[in-house]
Enzyme design. Sequence first.
Site, PDB file in Angstrom:
ATOM      1  N   ILE A  80      77.682  53.636  -5.846  1.00  0.00           N
ATOM      2  CA  ILE A  80      77.466  52.765  -4.745  1.00  0.00           C
ATOM      3  C   ILE A  80      78.774  52.252  -4.414  1.00  0.00           C
ATOM      4  O   ILE A  80      79.647  52.319  -5.271  1.00  0.00           O
ATOM      5  CB  ILE A  80      76.553  51.519  -5.118  1.00  0.00           C
ATOM      6  N   CYS A  81      78.899  52.150  -3.118  1.00  0.00           N
ATOM      7  CA  CYS A  81      80.031  51.518  -2.528  1.00  0.00           C
ATOM      8  C   CYS A  81      81.227  52.530  -2.726  1.00  0.00           C
ATOM      9  O   CYS A  81      81.331  53.499  -1.888  1.00  0.00           O
ATOM     10  CB  CYS A  81      80.492  49.973  -3.046  1.00  0.00           C
TER      11      CYS A  81
END
Length: 191
Positions: free
Chosen positions: A103-104
């Site tokens: 994620i991210c």
Amino acid sequence: MTKQALVFLSNGCEETEAVTTIDLLTRAGINVTYASITEDRQIECSRGVTILAQKVFSEVNNLDFDVIILPGGLKGAENFRDSQQLIEKLKQAHQAGNIIAAICASPAMVLQHHNLFPDAYMTGYPETRDAFKHWKSDRVYFDAQNRVITSQGPATSIDFALKIIEILLDKKAAAQVAAQLVLPQGIASYQ
């Protein structure tokens, strides 16, 4: 048999993404281990929150997990990127048919940087879009062929965790966890 998830932690990782994922997977009955990528259990996250990892890398290196999860955070993603032992663990898990979830900043800085999934469609922190060969603008995206789940950032942590639950268990399990939360519009509730 209980599904096994491994969340890697590193100094500078995004605490919201790490803790939300750990919490929701645990609610779903998934056995979650969170481990430092080094031999130091104490992790200082991107906003100064300290997390004490359950394990260190050497304690999980030879264990199998159904999913390996990388939270984001710029410094955390850089540390993941620069850990050759972590990259090798991701490659082995992928070759064994297990899921990799990031994620991210981690999809761009780790998965793309090391070209771990050259044909996969992924998402990530929107400012990293140019790093991707095959970009998806979804809040969370599962590329089934490559067995990789990616998501965009702290506010998509719930989407990310629910998608991991759906893929590891099923939509019913994701719906049961989602029902315990007061979800904002835009997050799939699986109802």
